[in-house]
Motif scaffolding. Sequence first.
Motif, PDB file in Angstrom:
ATOM      1  N   SER A 161       3.888   5.834   2.553  1.00  0.00           N
ATOM      2  CA  SER A 161       4.115   7.271   2.664  1.00  0.00           C
ATOM      3  C   SER A 161       3.857   7.760   4.087  1.00  0.00           C
ATOM      4  O   SER A 161       4.618   8.575   4.627  1.00  0.00           O
ATOM      5  CB  SER A 161       3.202   8.015   1.683  1.00  0.00           C
ATOM      6  OG  SER A 161       3.363   9.403   1.802  1.00  0.00           O
ATOM      7  N   GLN A 162       2.814   7.259   4.714  1.00  0.00           N
ATOM      8  CA  GLN A 162       2.497   7.649   6.089  1.00  0.00           C
ATOM      9  C   GLN A 162       3.598   7.214   7.057  1.00  0.00           C
ATOM     10  O   GLN A 162       3.988   7.971   7.949  1.00  0.00           O
ATOM     11  CB  GLN A 162       1.158   7.041   6.505  1.00  0.00           C
ATOM     12  CG  GLN A 162      -0.045   7.652   5.806  1.00  0.00           C
ATOM     13  CD  GLN A 162      -1.335   6.965   6.194  1.00  0.00           C
ATOM     14  OE1 GLN A 162      -1.485   5.744   6.063  1.00  0.00           O
ATOM     15  NE2 GLN A 162      -2.298   7.738   6.680  1.00  0.00           N
ATOM     16  N   ASP A 200       0.842  -1.191   0.000  1.00  0.00           N
ATOM     17  CA  ASP A 200       0.000   0.000   0.000  1.00  0.00           C
ATOM     18  C   ASP A 200       0.881   1.247   0.000  1.00  0.00           C
ATOM     19  O   ASP A 200       1.516   1.574   1.001  1.00  0.00           O
ATOM     20  CB  ASP A 200      -0.895  -0.028   1.247  1.00  0.00           C
ATOM     21  CG  ASP A 200      -1.881   1.136   1.312  1.00  0.00           C
ATOM     22  OD1 ASP A 200      -1.720   2.107   0.535  1.00  0.00           O
ATOM     23  OD2 ASP A 200      -2.805   1.083   2.138  1.00  0.00           O
ATOM     24  N   LYS A 201       0.927   1.945  -1.133  1.00  0.00           N
ATOM     25  CA  LYS A 201       1.786   3.127  -1.261  1.00  0.00           C
ATOM     26  C   LYS A 201       1.424   4.208  -0.249  1.00  0.00           C
ATOM     27  O   LYS A 201       2.292   4.902   0.268  1.00  0.00           O
ATOM     28  CB  LYS A 201       1.687   3.695  -2.681  1.00  0.00           C
ATOM     29  CG  LYS A 201       2.360   2.845  -3.738  1.00  0.00           C
ATOM     30  CD  LYS A 201       2.294   3.532  -5.087  1.00  0.00           C
ATOM     31  CE  LYS A 201       3.004   2.713  -6.150  1.00  0.00           C
ATOM     32  NZ  LYS A 201       2.954   3.364  -7.481  1.00  0.00           N
ATOM     33  N   ASN A 202       0.135   4.361   0.016  1.00  0.00           N
ATOM     34  CA  ASN A 202      -0.289   5.381   0.970  1.00  0.00           C
ATOM     35  C   ASN A 202       0.211   5.057   2.374  1.00  0.00           C
ATOM     36  O   ASN A 202       0.664   5.945   3.114  1.00  0.00           O
ATOM     37  CB  ASN A 202      -1.814   5.493   0.971  1.00  0.00           C
ATOM     38  CG  ASN A 202      -2.306   6.606   1.878  1.00  0.00           C
ATOM     39  OD1 ASN A 202      -1.900   7.758   1.751  1.00  0.00           O
ATOM     40  ND2 ASN A 202      -3.186   6.258   2.819  1.00  0.00           N
ATOM     41  N   ALA A 203       0.145   3.764   2.735  1.00  0.00           N
ATOM     42  CA  ALA A 203       0.632   3.336   4.045  1.00  0.00           C
ATOM     43  C   ALA A 203       2.142   3.556   4.150  1.00  0.00           C
ATOM     44  O   ALA A 203       2.646   3.990   5.200  1.00  0.00           O
ATOM     45  CB  ALA A 203       0.293   1.866   4.279  1.00  0.00           C
ATOM     46  N   HIS A 251       6.756   9.465   6.626  1.00  0.00           N
ATOM     47  CA  HIS A 251       6.633  10.807   7.184  1.00  0.00           C
ATOM     48  C   HIS A 251       6.736  10.807   8.708  1.00  0.00           C
ATOM     49  O   HIS A 251       7.081  11.826   9.310  1.00  0.00           O
ATOM     50  CB  HIS A 251       5.312  11.451   6.743  1.00  0.00           C
ATOM     51  CG  HIS A 251       5.361  12.029   5.361  1.00  0.00           C
ATOM     52  ND1 HIS A 251       5.149  11.259   4.238  1.00  0.00           N
ATOM     53  CD2 HIS A 251       5.651  13.275   4.910  1.00  0.00           C
ATOM     54  CE1 HIS A 251       5.272  12.020   3.160  1.00  0.00           C
ATOM     55  NE2 HIS A 251       5.585  13.234   3.534  1.00  0.00           N
TER      56      HIS A 251
END
Length: 298
Positions: free
Chosen positions: A156-157, A151-154, A160
């Motif tokens: 990225s989170q 999961d790319k969004n996971a 950060h």
Amino acid sequence: HDEEQNTVCKCIQSTMTIAIHFAILLLHAIVTHVSGWGNNSIRLYRQKKTLQFKIPTPFALAMTKAEESDTHTVKVLGVCGGIGSGKSQACKLLVSELGCMAHIDADTTAHVVYEPGSKALEDIAGLFGSDILLENGQIDRKKLGNIVFADKNAMSQLEHIVWPHVKRVIQSRIEELRSNTSDANDNEVPVIVLEAAMLLDADWEDLLDGLWVVTTPTDIALDRLVTNRDLSMEEAQKRMDAQASRRGVGNLAEEVKNGVVTSVIENKGSIQELTDSLRRALTNPTCWVSPPLVTSVD
């Protein structure tokens, strides 16, 4: 008339002096950009007092800014590359075989910020759930990896949360190493090797005096992941696909063209071939933004 002539002469002299100083600064900038040794040459000339002139304040500021990247004799070399490229092996060779003074692994450094009770761990568990923690309170790295690589969004989170913490630890370690240079071995190459797969995505270029990307053919990378990391072929491919959009991986040619990546190290042969490629790059000023004072490496 004599006073007017004197005034005119002084104005002309001032103008010529400024023009000469500007020309010297321009030449210095060109030489630094092309060969990477301009900053060192100017400093050596100053030390020998062969340049005896006062530079007006604006030019002095310009000169200072041009030399900011060359204030340390110990340089920081960033090494990145796709998963399975062999960047870790390259970093180890730079220290064990080529004499670089230290190797900082950002992934290992991240373990420090994952320590039980840390703010980063608290934030990660709050985002992904407490089931990613082992019984001893540490991160279950395999479980977390399965989540973020799918999961790319996971991903990225997670980045950060972690990157700012890791950068602070790395900066502290770099300063510690630089402050202990008096204890260094005379045979050491004054280079700290910083290994991080996501150097460019994390915007850590401000730490670096050079950035090398290690590359290898896809089939060799997949074989390494399956053999050395006990991954299935499907898992290995998924992790490679997850990095395809990374800066320096998916857009390597662009980063080289823009001067961000200063050298590409191909790793598709023997360990000796990789060592030889690294040796050549160490002593090649074009492989650096601000090169170390090294002319040869045994």
